[in-house]
Design a protein around this motif. Structure first.
Motif, PDB file in Angstrom:
ATOM      1  N   ASN A  19       0.832  -1.205   0.000  1.00  0.00           N
ATOM      2  CA  ASN A  19       0.000   0.000   0.000  1.00  0.00           C
ATOM      3  C   ASN A  19       0.864   1.251   0.000  1.00  0.00           C
ATOM      4  N   LEU A  20       1.927   1.247   0.809  1.00  0.00           N
ATOM      5  CA  LEU A  20       2.798   2.416   0.840  1.00  0.00           C
ATOM      6  C   LEU A  20       3.521   2.587  -0.495  1.00  0.00           C
ATOM      7  N   LEU A  21       3.894   1.503  -1.122  1.00  0.00           N
ATOM      8  CA  LEU A  21       4.521   1.580  -2.443  1.00  0.00           C
ATOM      9  C   LEU A  21       3.538   2.188  -3.455  1.00  0.00           C
ATOM     10  N   ALA A  22       2.278   1.793  -3.400  1.00  0.00           N
ATOM     11  CA  ALA A  22       1.259   2.372  -4.285  1.00  0.00           C
ATOM     12  C   ALA A  22       1.059   3.861  -3.985  1.00  0.00           C
ATOM     13  N   ILE A  23       1.121   4.228  -2.722  1.00  0.00           N
ATOM     14  CA  ILE A  23       1.019   5.634  -2.335  1.00  0.00           C
ATOM     15  C   ILE A  23       2.210   6.410  -2.887  1.00  0.00           C
ATOM     16  N   PHE A  24       3.374   5.810  -2.838  1.00  0.00           N
ATOM     17  CA  PHE A  24       4.565   6.463  -3.402  1.00  0.00           C
ATOM     18  C   PHE A  24       4.399   6.677  -4.905  1.00  0.00           C
ATOM     19  N   GLU A  25       3.777   5.729  -5.571  1.00  0.00           N
ATOM     20  CA  GLU A  25       3.545   5.886  -7.009  1.00  0.00           C
ATOM     21  C   GLU A  25       2.552   7.022  -7.278  1.00  0.00           C
ATOM     22  N   LYS A  26       1.539   7.151  -6.425  1.00  0.00           N
ATOM     23  CA  LYS A  26       0.612   8.280  -6.560  1.00  0.00           C
ATOM     24  C   LYS A  26       1.332   9.599  -6.305  1.00  0.00           C
ATOM     25  N   ALA A  27       2.217   9.608  -5.323  1.00  0.00           N
ATOM     26  CA  ALA A  27       2.987  10.816  -5.017  1.00  0.00           C
ATOM     27  C   ALA A  27       3.878  11.187  -6.196  1.00  0.00           C
ATOM     28  N   GLU A  28       4.444  10.186  -6.835  1.00  0.00           N
ATOM     29  CA  GLU A  28       5.292  10.413  -8.007  1.00  0.00           C
ATOM     30  C   GLU A  28       4.492  11.049  -9.143  1.00  0.00           C
ATOM     31  N   ALA A  29       3.298  10.534  -9.392  1.00  0.00           N
ATOM     32  CA  ALA A  29       2.439  11.090 -10.441  1.00  0.00           C
ATOM     33  C   ALA A  29       2.017  12.519 -10.092  1.00  0.00           C
ATOM     34  N   PHE A  30       1.667  12.747  -8.835  1.00  0.00           N
ATOM     35  CA  PHE A  30       1.280  14.085  -8.391  1.00  0.00           C
ATOM     36  C   PHE A  30       2.437  15.061  -8.565  1.00  0.00           C
ATOM     37  N   ALA A  31       3.626  14.650  -8.168  1.00  0.00           N
ATOM     38  CA  ALA A  31       4.800  15.516  -8.286  1.00  0.00           C
ATOM     39  C   ALA A  31       5.067  15.870  -9.745  1.00  0.00           C
ATOM     40  N   ALA A  32       4.925  14.894 -10.625  1.00  0.00           N
ATOM     41  CA  ALA A  32       5.141  15.154 -12.056  1.00  0.00           C
ATOM     42  C   ALA A  32       4.109  16.149 -12.580  1.00  0.00           C
ATOM     43  N   ALA A  33       2.867  15.972 -12.191  1.00  0.00           N
ATOM     44  CA  ALA A  33       1.797  16.860 -12.662  1.00  0.00           C
ATOM     45  C   ALA A  33       1.933  18.273 -12.114  1.00  0.00           C
ATOM     46  N   GLU A  34       2.437  18.394 -10.899  1.00  0.00           N
ATOM     47  CA  GLU A  34       2.540  19.700 -10.238  1.00  0.00           C
ATOM     48  C   GLU A  34       3.921  20.333 -10.367  1.00  0.00           C
ATOM     49  N   GLY A  35       4.863  19.605 -10.976  1.00  0.00           N
ATOM     50  CA  GLY A  35       6.217  20.139 -11.106  1.00  0.00           C
ATOM     51  C   GLY A  35       6.982  20.185  -9.795  1.00  0.00           C
ATOM     52  N   VAL A  36       6.716  19.222  -8.934  1.00  0.00           N
ATOM     53  CA  VAL A  36       7.380  19.146  -7.630  1.00  0.00           C
ATOM     54  C   VAL A  36       8.589  18.224  -7.738  1.00  0.00           C
ATOM     55  N   ASP A  37       9.691  18.640  -7.168  1.00  0.00           N
ATOM     56  CA  ASP A  37      10.892  17.803  -7.108  1.00  0.00           C
ATOM     57  C   ASP A  37      10.655  16.696  -6.075  1.00  0.00           C
ATOM     58  N   LEU A  38      10.714  15.448  -6.502  1.00  0.00           N
ATOM     59  CA  LEU A  38      10.470  14.320  -5.592  1.00  0.00           C
ATOM     60  C   LEU A  38      11.411  14.319  -4.393  1.00  0.00           C
ATOM     61  N   GLN A  39      12.579  14.873  -4.562  1.00  0.00           N
ATOM     62  CA  GLN A  39      13.537  14.881  -3.457  1.00  0.00           C
ATOM     63  C   GLN A  39      13.006  15.657  -2.249  1.00  0.00           C
ATOM     64  N   THR A  40      12.106  16.610  -2.486  1.00  0.00           N
ATOM     65  CA  THR A  40      11.532  17.333  -1.344  1.00  0.00           C
ATOM     66  C   THR A  40      10.695  16.392  -0.477  1.00  0.00           C
ATOM     67  N   TYR A  41      10.084  15.392  -1.098  1.00  0.00           N
ATOM     68  CA  TYR A  41       9.311  14.413  -0.328  1.00  0.00           C
ATOM     69  C   TYR A  41      10.223  13.538   0.534  1.00  0.00           C
ATOM     70  N   VAL A  42      11.387  13.235   0.022  1.00  0.00           N
ATOM     71  CA  VAL A  42      12.320  12.341   0.717  1.00  0.00           C
ATOM     72  C   VAL A  42      12.758  12.929   2.058  1.00  0.00           C
ATOM     73  N   GLU A  43      12.901  14.244   2.120  1.00  0.00           N
ATOM     74  CA  GLU A  43      13.470  14.892   3.306  1.00  0.00           C
ATOM     75  C   GLU A  43      12.477  15.700   4.139  1.00  0.00           C
ATOM     76  N   THR A  44      11.203  15.744   3.755  1.00  0.00           N
ATOM     77  CA  THR A  44      10.217  16.530   4.497  1.00  0.00           C
ATOM     78  C   THR A  44       9.946  15.917   5.872  1.00  0.00           C
ATOM     79  N   ARG A  45       9.758  16.787   6.837  1.00  0.00           N
ATOM     80  CA  ARG A  45       9.427  16.364   8.207  1.00  0.00           C
ATOM     81  C   ARG A  45       8.151  17.081   8.643  1.00  0.00           C
ATOM     82  N   LEU A  46       7.376  16.447   9.480  1.00  0.00           N
ATOM     83  CA  LEU A  46       6.207  17.117  10.053  1.00  0.00           C
ATOM     84  C   LEU A  46       6.611  18.032  11.203  1.00  0.00           C
ATOM     85  N   ALA A  47       7.678  17.686  11.864  1.00  0.00           N
ATOM     86  CA  ALA A  47       8.234  18.498  12.947  1.00  0.00           C
ATOM     87  C   ALA A  47       9.749  18.322  12.911  1.00  0.00           C
TER      88      ALA A  47
END
Length: 166
Positions: A19-47
């Motif tokens: 499920n998390l792998l599928a979520i990562f694939e959705k995140a990848e598609a979203f990032a491509a559509a929105e022009g987001v660098d995937l690397q920002t997802y790798v290092e983001t923290r909630l706190a």
């Protein structure tokens, strides 16, 4: 019907990693559509004092392989925590899924009563297999899967409960 230790562990870990792998694939598609660098997802923290998705994936996969290996009485494979890219994280999730597929129900015979040794506060502690799985292994695993999900959701990835549950 009796719930086996195998049924309570391997399929649960496998499903959530998939499920998390599928979520990562959705995140990848979203990032491509929105022009987001995937690397920002790798290092983001909630706190500031929380781990980023990179660490959440490493800890979740370590938990899945550690719990199943201990319960099955097998050596825990050592995996370097050297993932630094989005592709690395997806590969780590798949590696965890593939490792879990090596277990059979027979590997878990008697594991509910077999003691396992874990470190708590730097001390070796022996704990019964069923207590370990239900009170330590599964809650810790779900915490890290959920946190990775939450970070991606926080970043705007259009995911929801159905994605989490699969």
């Amino acid at each position: 019907m009796t719930l086996s230790m195998y049924s309570a562990s391997v399929p649960v870990f496998s499903r959530m990693l998939k499920n998390l792998l599928a979520i990562f694939e959705k995140a990848e598609a979203f990032a491509a559509a929105e022009g987001v660098d995937l690397q920002t997802y790798v290092e983001t923290r909630l706190a500031a004092d929380m781990h980023p998705p990179r660490s959440q994936v490493q800890i979740a996969t370590d938990g899945a392989k550690g719990v199943t290996s201990r319960l099955a009485g097998k050596p825990i494979p050592s995996w370097a925590d050297d993932e630094v890219t989005w592709a690395d994280l997806k590969a780590r999730l798949q590696k965890g899924i593939d490792y879990l597929a090596t277990f059979t129900p027979e590997d878990f015979a008697g594991s509910d009563e077999r003691d396992v040794t874990i470190k708590i506060g730097g001390q070796d502690v022996e704990i019964a297999g069923d207590t370990y799985l239900l009170n330590r292994g599964l809650p810790n695993f779900f915490f890290h899967i959920t946190t990775a999900y939450d970070i991606l959701r926080h970043k705007g990835v259009p995911i929801g409960k159905r994605d989490y549950l699969g």
